[in-house]
Scaffold this motif. Structure first.
Motif, PDB file in Angstrom:
ATOM      1  N   PRO A 187       0.821  -1.222   0.000  1.00  0.00           N
ATOM      2  CA  PRO A 187       0.000   0.000   0.000  1.00  0.00           C
ATOM      3  C   PRO A 187       0.856   1.274   0.000  1.00  0.00           C
ATOM      4  O   PRO A 187       1.932   1.301   0.598  1.00  0.00           O
ATOM      5  CB  PRO A 187      -0.795  -0.116   1.304  1.00  0.00           C
ATOM      6  N   LYS A 188       0.335   2.291  -0.690  1.00  0.00           N
ATOM      7  CA  LYS A 188       1.009   3.590  -0.646  1.00  0.00           C
ATOM      8  C   LYS A 188       0.888   4.145   0.769  1.00  0.00           C
ATOM      9  O   LYS A 188      -0.069   3.841   1.489  1.00  0.00           O
ATOM     10  CB  LYS A 188       0.332   4.573  -1.614  1.00  0.00           C
ATOM     11  N   ASN A 189       1.851   4.986   1.123  1.00  0.00           N
ATOM     12  CA  ASN A 189       1.761   5.645   2.436  1.00  0.00           C
ATOM     13  C   ASN A 189       1.713   7.151   2.242  1.00  0.00           C
ATOM     14  O   ASN A 189       2.141   7.675   1.199  1.00  0.00           O
ATOM     15  CB  ASN A 189       2.967   5.281   3.307  1.00  0.00           C
ATOM     16  N   ASP A 190       1.177   7.841   3.234  1.00  0.00           N
ATOM     17  CA  ASP A 190       1.187   9.302   3.238  1.00  0.00           C
ATOM     18  C   ASP A 190       2.351   9.729   4.119  1.00  0.00           C
ATOM     19  O   ASP A 190       2.268   9.645   5.355  1.00  0.00           O
ATOM     20  CB  ASP A 190      -0.133   9.830   3.805  1.00  0.00           C
ATOM     21  N   PRO A 191       3.461  10.182   3.508  1.00  0.00           N
ATOM     22  CA  PRO A 191       4.670  10.480   4.298  1.00  0.00           C
ATOM     23  C   PRO A 191       4.484  11.562   5.348  1.00  0.00           C
ATOM     24  O   PRO A 191       5.316  11.682   6.244  1.00  0.00           O
ATOM     25  CB  PRO A 191       5.687  10.919   3.231  1.00  0.00           C
ATOM     26  N   THR A 192       3.438  12.364   5.212  1.00  0.00           N
ATOM     27  CA  THR A 192       3.223  13.377   6.257  1.00  0.00           C
ATOM     28  C   THR A 192       2.600  12.758   7.497  1.00  0.00           C
ATOM     29  O   THR A 192       2.582  13.362   8.567  1.00  0.00           O
ATOM     30  CB  THR A 192       2.300  14.502   5.752  1.00  0.00           C
ATOM     31  N   LYS A 193       2.087  11.535   7.355  1.00  0.00           N
ATOM     32  CA  LYS A 193       1.447  10.880   8.501  1.00  0.00           C
ATOM     33  C   LYS A 193       2.227   9.679   9.013  1.00  0.00           C
ATOM     34  O   LYS A 193       2.295   9.418  10.214  1.00  0.00           O
ATOM     35  CB  LYS A 193       0.027  10.445   8.122  1.00  0.00           C
ATOM     36  N   GLU A 194       2.799   8.902   8.084  1.00  0.00           N
ATOM     37  CA  GLU A 194       3.545   7.707   8.495  1.00  0.00           C
ATOM     38  C   GLU A 194       4.501   7.301   7.391  1.00  0.00           C
ATOM     39  O   GLU A 194       4.300   7.650   6.210  1.00  0.00           O
ATOM     40  CB  GLU A 194       2.588   6.551   8.820  1.00  0.00           C
ATOM     41  N   GLN A 195       5.520   6.561   7.767  1.00  0.00           N
ATOM     42  CA  GLN A 195       6.482   6.069   6.782  1.00  0.00           C
ATOM     43  C   GLN A 195       6.844   4.629   7.100  1.00  0.00           C
ATOM     44  O   GLN A 195       6.734   4.172   8.252  1.00  0.00           O
ATOM     45  CB  GLN A 195       7.761   6.926   6.814  1.00  0.00           C
ATOM     46  N   TYR A 196       7.293   3.944   6.064  1.00  0.00           N
ATOM     47  CA  TYR A 196       7.799   2.588   6.270  1.00  0.00           C
ATOM     48  C   TYR A 196       9.245   2.664   6.767  1.00  0.00           C
ATOM     49  O   TYR A 196       9.979   3.614   6.432  1.00  0.00           O
ATOM     50  CB  TYR A 196       7.781   1.804   4.952  1.00  0.00           C
ATOM     51  N   GLN A 197       9.628   1.675   7.572  1.00  0.00           N
ATOM     52  CA  GLN A 197      11.018   1.608   8.037  1.00  0.00           C
ATOM     53  C   GLN A 197      11.469   0.153   8.024  1.00  0.00           C
ATOM     54  O   GLN A 197      10.741  -0.743   8.480  1.00  0.00           O
ATOM     55  CB  GLN A 197      11.143   2.196   9.454  1.00  0.00           C
ATOM     56  N   LEU A 198      12.653  -0.065   7.482  1.00  0.00           N
ATOM     57  CA  LEU A 198      13.210  -1.423   7.441  1.00  0.00           C
ATOM     58  C   LEU A 198      14.091  -1.654   8.662  1.00  0.00           C
ATOM     59  O   LEU A 198      14.834  -0.764   9.087  1.00  0.00           O
ATOM     60  CB  LEU A 198      14.052  -1.625   6.173  1.00  0.00           C
ATOM     61  N   TRP A 199      14.020  -2.851   9.200  1.00  0.00           N
ATOM     62  CA  TRP A 199      14.880  -3.252  10.324  1.00  0.00           C
ATOM     63  C   TRP A 199      15.612  -4.538   9.940  1.00  0.00           C
ATOM     64  O   TRP A 199      15.014  -5.434   9.329  1.00  0.00           O
ATOM     65  CB  TRP A 199      14.062  -3.489  11.589  1.00  0.00           C
ATOM     66  N   ILE A 200      16.875  -4.599  10.286  1.00  0.00           N
ATOM     67  CA  ILE A 200      17.670  -5.795  10.007  1.00  0.00           C
ATOM     68  C   ILE A 200      17.968  -6.464  11.346  1.00  0.00           C
ATOM     69  O   ILE A 200      18.624  -5.867  12.212  1.00  0.00           O
ATOM     70  CB  ILE A 200      18.988  -5.426   9.281  1.00  0.00           C
ATOM     71  N   ILE A 201      17.462  -7.657  11.497  1.00  0.00           N
ATOM     72  CA  ILE A 201      17.660  -8.370  12.775  1.00  0.00           C
ATOM     73  C   ILE A 201      18.976  -9.141  12.687  1.00  0.00           C
ATOM     74  O   ILE A 201      19.148 -10.003  11.819  1.00  0.00           O
ATOM     75  CB  ILE A 201      16.475  -9.310  13.087  1.00  0.00           C
ATOM     76  N   ASP A 202      19.900  -8.772  13.571  1.00  0.00           N
ATOM     77  CA  ASP A 202      21.254  -9.318  13.505  1.00  0.00           C
ATOM     78  C   ASP A 202      21.744  -9.581  14.934  1.00  0.00           C
ATOM     79  O   ASP A 202      22.527  -8.801  15.495  1.00  0.00           O
ATOM     80  CB  ASP A 202      22.167  -8.310  12.793  1.00  0.00           C
ATOM     81  N   PRO A 203      21.288 -10.686  15.555  1.00  0.00           N
ATOM     82  CA  PRO A 203      21.614 -10.935  16.972  1.00  0.00           C
ATOM     83  C   PRO A 203      23.109 -11.085  17.233  1.00  0.00           C
ATOM     84  O   PRO A 203      23.564 -10.821  18.338  1.00  0.00           O
ATOM     85  CB  PRO A 203      20.893 -12.257  17.273  1.00  0.00           C
ATOM     86  N   SER A 204      23.867 -11.482  16.212  1.00  0.00           N
ATOM     87  CA  SER A 204      25.299 -11.649  16.462  1.00  0.00           C
ATOM     88  C   SER A 204      25.974 -10.293  16.650  1.00  0.00           C
ATOM     89  O   SER A 204      27.070 -10.198  17.177  1.00  0.00           O
ATOM     90  CB  SER A 204      25.967 -12.382  15.299  1.00  0.00           C
ATOM     91  N   ARG A 205      25.287  -9.259  16.221  1.00  0.00           N
ATOM     92  CA  ARG A 205      25.829  -7.923  16.403  1.00  0.00           C
ATOM     93  C   ARG A 205      25.240  -7.245  17.626  1.00  0.00           C
ATOM     94  O   ARG A 205      25.936  -6.692  18.456  1.00  0.00           O
ATOM     95  CB  ARG A 205      25.525  -7.076  15.169  1.00  0.00           C
ATOM     96  N   ASP A 206      23.916  -7.297  17.746  1.00  0.00           N
ATOM     97  CA  ASP A 206      23.255  -6.598  18.840  1.00  0.00           C
ATOM     98  C   ASP A 206      21.846  -7.154  19.028  1.00  0.00           C
ATOM     99  O   ASP A 206      21.248  -7.650  18.071  1.00  0.00           O
ATOM    100  CB  ASP A 206      23.171  -5.095  18.512  1.00  0.00           C
ATOM    101  N   ALA A 207      21.332  -7.027  20.240  1.00  0.00           N
ATOM    102  CA  ALA A 207      19.964  -7.485  20.489  1.00  0.00           C
ATOM    103  C   ALA A 207      18.958  -6.584  19.779  1.00  0.00           C
ATOM    104  O   ALA A 207      17.873  -7.028  19.398  1.00  0.00           O
ATOM    105  CB  ALA A 207      19.685  -7.504  21.986  1.00  0.00           C
TER     106      ALA A 207
END
Lengths: 264, 189
Positions: A187-207
């Motif tokens: 879905p498209k987002n309205d950047p003035t209200k919300e944005q998508y954010q990517l997270w990289i889960i890497d337990p060997s680096r940090d919790a």
């Protein structure tokens, strides 16, 4: 050199030693400010390094872990600037951030500027230009073909899935620290209200997951979004997309996590 | 992949990964120093951010031949923290000299390998200074205490403290083989 010149030179060195130790009288400070700093830069450097060596020798700091939120703030700050790593020779002027303005206040101005840029960007460009998409497509293809360690993982519904199925995948190369997200049907987002954010889960680096960048979807067509990891990724186990407030967050509460791409 | 260049040299060359490497390697050190020299956590966070800004801006001025990278980072951190202390005029409240300060500090042998050589040299050079000079210098280094505070703490005349601290640092610089520069070669006030 005459005796008078010798005496003056010794006086200057003593004032520089005082500066290196953080102790100058107002008069000394005035005398120093009347001299071209280039004249004494090397001497001051050597004295400050000597003081720092003493500090390291006798009072090494007990290593206290820097809070993760502060680390992420510092990195966000770094990548927001036009430093040499951002492909520009333009440097930050010291006074821009190190004057009398408290850093928190400066950060607030930066955030405001960033939000203004989002709005300006919205009014001037709707959607990602086709040539940019093509360029990203080529880069993604070459990453897939040329990086022996590249991984490609399909998106799956997260803990708060979208109403309709979203297809696509994540392509990531650890050796190149580079990758792309591909979405079809997100879905498209309205950047003035919300944005998508990517997270990289890497337990060997940090919790805590690594911030992979904030992005917008302004087109229903296939979307290719470059991953912008703010820390070096060591051994990722999953990628997750959350929906956050404009500008993204430092630590996500993961209340809205529609997409997940776990590595096998 | 092993890199021969230092993190700061890589930053100066525009290597974006070096920025996060820098934070990873020196974040705790900078944070610990900021905590020690700041009034509270918020102040320490501001200080740490400013120090990293200074580091990135100063990266091109790092000279590997003149000292190791850790010492350079500490130098930048000290400079910024001293500036902050002086600007806010709260040094006395923050870093008042405690009763046990002024006792002889011993060199700490838990330094990282890259710092160990310089630390050993610094300790050897310190041995050549008078006992009084060592005390004054270490008090000044440890907490950026003002000369007048040190004078009061050690019950010494202010002029003597000023002289011990500054000349002690200059003697150490020479002893550690840091080459004389422009001022030493004749530049004057």
């Amino acid at each position: 050199m005459s005796q008078i010149e010798n005496k003056r030179s010794d006086e200057l060195l003593e004032i520089l030693a005082g500066k290196a130790l953080g102790e100058m009288t107002p008069e000394e400070s005035n005398r120093l400010s009347a001299i071209d700093p280039e004249v004494y830069a090397d001497d001051l450097y050597e004295l400050e390094i000597t003081a720092a060596t003493l500090h390291a020798t006798y009072f090494p700091a007990t290593q206290e872990a820097m809070p993760l939120s502060l680390q992420q703030r510092i990195l966000q700050q770094a990548f927001a600037w036009e430093g040499p790593w951002n492909g520009s020779a333009k440097r930050v002027q010291p006074n821009a951030v190190t004057g009398n303005i408290p850093f928190r206040e400066w950060t607030a101005w930066l955030a405001l500027a960033a939000s203004l840029l989002i709005v300006i960007g919205l009014s001037s460009t709707r959607g990602v230009k086709p040539d940019l998409q093509q360029s990203r497509s080529k880069l993604r293809s070459s990453l897939l073909q040329e990086s022996p360690d590249v991984v490609q993982v399909a998106w799956q519904p997260g803990k708060t899935p979208f109403p309709a199925v979203v297809r696509g995948d994540v392509v990531w190369s650890n050796s190149k620290q580079n990758g792309f997200m591909r979405f079809v049907g997100i879905p498209k987002n309205d950047p003035t209200k919300e944005q998508y954010q990517l997270w990289i889960i890497d337990p060997s680096r940090d919790a805590e997951p690594i911030d992979g960048g904030v992005f917008d979807v302004t087109d229903a067509e296939e979307q290719l979004i470059p991953i912008q990891a703010k820390l070096q990724v060591v051994k990722p186990v999953a990628f997750a997309v959350t929906i956050e407030k404009p500008g993204g967050v430092v630590v996500s509460d993961q209340e809205r996590l529609p997409l997940l791409a776990p590595l096998p | 992949m092993e890199r021969s260049e230092s993190i700061l040299e890589r930053i100066a060359q525009g290597d974006s990964l070096a920025v996060s490497d820098c934070l990873r390697k020196y974040g705790n050190l900078v944070w610990s120093m900021a905590r020690r020299w700041s009034s509270d956590s918020a102040d320490a966070e501001d200080a740490a951010q400013e120090i990293f800004v200074d580091l990135w801006q100063s990266a091109s001025r790092y000279r590997p031949h003149a000292g190791n990278e850790t010492t350079f980072v500490m130098m930048i951190a000290r400079r910024r923290l001293i500036d902050r202390l002086r600007q806010r005029q709260t040094r006395s409240a923050l870093l008042s000299l405690s009763e046990d300060q002024g006792d002889f500090a011993a060199p700490v042998h838990s330094n990282p390998a890259e710092v160990a050589d310089e630390a050993a040299k610094a300790a050897a050079c310190m041995e050549q200074l008078t006992e009084q000079t060592q005390k004054v210098l270490l008090l000044s280094i440890q907490s950026a205490a003002s000369h007048s505070e040190i004078a009061k703490h050690l019950d010494l005349p202010l002029g003597s403290v000023k002289s011990f601290a500054r000349r002690g640092l200059l003697m150490l610089r020479d002893c550690m083989g840091r080459s004389p520069k422009a001022v030493s070669q004749g530049a004057t006030l």
